[in-house]
Design a protein around this motif. Structure first.
Motif, PDB file in Angstrom:
ATOM      1  N   ALA A  13       0.791  -1.362   0.024  1.00 47.22           N
ATOM      2  CA  ALA A  13       0.070  -0.141  -0.007  1.00 47.22           C
ATOM      3  C   ALA A  13       0.968   1.389  -0.024  1.00 47.22           C
ATOM      4  O   ALA A  13       0.721   2.301  -0.698  1.00 47.22           O
ATOM      5  CB  ALA A  13      -0.958  -0.032   1.221  1.00 47.22           C
ATOM      6  N   HIS A  59     -15.556   3.159   7.361  1.00 42.06           N
ATOM      7  CA  HIS A  59     -15.006   2.590   6.032  1.00 42.06           C
ATOM      8  C   HIS A  59     -15.934   2.054   5.235  1.00 42.06           C
ATOM      9  O   HIS A  59     -15.405   0.990   4.371  1.00 42.06           O
ATOM     10  CB  HIS A  59     -13.817   1.633   6.585  1.00 42.06           C
ATOM     11  N   VAL A 130      -4.804  -3.141   6.320  1.00 44.82           N
ATOM     12  CA  VAL A 130      -5.116  -3.051   5.149  1.00 44.82           C
ATOM     13  C   VAL A 130      -5.188  -4.365   4.353  1.00 44.82           C
ATOM     14  O   VAL A 130      -4.188  -5.131   4.555  1.00 44.82           O
ATOM     15  CB  VAL A 130      -4.209  -1.956   4.296  1.00 44.82           C
ATOM     16  N   GLU A 134      -8.481  -3.704  -1.034  1.00 38.81           N
ATOM     17  CA  GLU A 134      -8.289  -2.223  -0.786  1.00 38.81           C
ATOM     18  C   GLU A 134      -7.018  -1.777  -1.598  1.00 38.81           C
ATOM     19  O   GLU A 134      -7.013  -0.651  -2.352  1.00 38.81           O
ATOM     20  CB  GLU A 134      -8.014  -2.005   0.854  1.00 38.81           C
ATOM     21  N   ILE A 194      -7.278   4.791   4.251  1.00 37.36           N
ATOM     22  CA  ILE A 194      -6.147   3.737   4.716  1.00 37.36           C
ATOM     23  C   ILE A 194      -5.264   4.184   5.766  1.00 37.36           C
ATOM     24  O   ILE A 194      -4.693   3.440   6.695  1.00 37.36           O
ATOM     25  CB  ILE A 194      -5.748   3.050   3.549  1.00 37.36           C
TER      26      ILE A 194
END
Length: 271
Positions: A13, A59, A130, A134, A194
């Motif tokens: 990420a 979320h 995460v 995502e 995130i």
């Protein structure tokens, strides 16, 4: 759980965040609107808190849409207030918007159960937890935004580097500004969900500053920013695992150390 299985998703990420934020950060620094990221992130956070108060999770998809809608309103405001001969610096307006959005989010969360915990979640995100869907969503969205910026890079760079000349050449500065801030808003809204407000700000500003300190041209600065972001991310995530520290906060501190090292390298080169 070993290092690889625990940290591979946060690291993936962070690589994606580095790729798009280092590029947008160069625009932000050229425009001298350093806190626009914080302001848009805080507007997104305010929208998310309103959605939370209305019964949607922070979320959830519905919460994301509400946050995105507020961010686009902020983008339109910043584009509309870009004047050829500004009466006051636009950075002042950006600061006011940030403060009002932050205060409004606190007021909203004061009416929600466990509001303090939700506010903390907005600031630090959930980077350690995460998941791959995502990450895939981020990759697709940021790739599309990257393609858009590549195709219109000439007017956007012209406006960021020399707005007065862009006005004189007849460019529709406010419309291009809205495109910039709207795509910027998509990135910020998705990233804050995130990584949280503080880490997103670090991803945007620190790699770009390292690029400005150590390189001259836009491609060189972008390359330096990407390298600085990747190395810092690897160091921060590794440190958080070894010393059992919060991942987001550790990476933010690592970015501070990275900027200090780049400043030392710049000083040595200039001496």
């Amino acid at each position: 759980m070993d290092f690889l299985s625990l940290m591979v998703r946060p690291f993936a990420a962070c690589l994606i965040l580095t790729g798009i934020h280092a590029y947008l950060g160069l625009h932000v620094i050229e425009r001298e609107v350093i806190f626009v990221d914080l302001a848009l992130a805080q507007i997104a956070a305010f929208g998310a808190t309103l959605g939370f108060l209305w019964g949607f999770g922070l979320h959830s998809f519905e919460g994301y849409l509400i946050a995105l809608a507020f961010t686009l309103i902020g983008a339109a405001l910043f584009a509309a207030t870009r004047l050829r001969k500004p009466v006051v610096p636009q950075e002042a307006l950006i600061g006011v918007v940030y403060a009002v959005a932050a205060a409004a989010a606190i007021l909203v969360l004061s009416r929600a159960p466990e509001g303090g915990e939700e506010l903390k979640a907005l600031m630090v995100g959930h980077l350690l937890f995460v998941d791959w869907p995502e990450i895939a969503k981020l990759f697709v969205l940021y790739s599309l935004i990257g393609i858009i910026h590549w195709r219109v890079r000439q007017p956007l760079l012209a406006i960021s580097q020399d707005p007065e000349r862009a006005f004189a050449q007849g460019l529709r500065v406010r419309w291009w500004d809205f495109l910039f801030y709207a795509t910027f808003g998509f990135v910020v809204t998705s990233s804050v969900e995130i990584a949280g407000v503080l880490l997103v700000f670090s991803f945007l500003i620190v790699p770009a500053l390292c690029g400005v300190l150590l390189a001259q041209t836009i491609p060189q600065r972008l390359l330096v920013g990407w390298v600085a972001g990747v190395v810092t991310t690897m160091g921060g995530i590794s440190a958080s695992y070894v010393w059992d520290l919060p991942t987001g906060a550790t990476v933010v501190c690592a970015f501070g150390a990275c900027l200090g090292m780049c400043a030392m390298l710049w000083r040595m080169r200039e001496a």
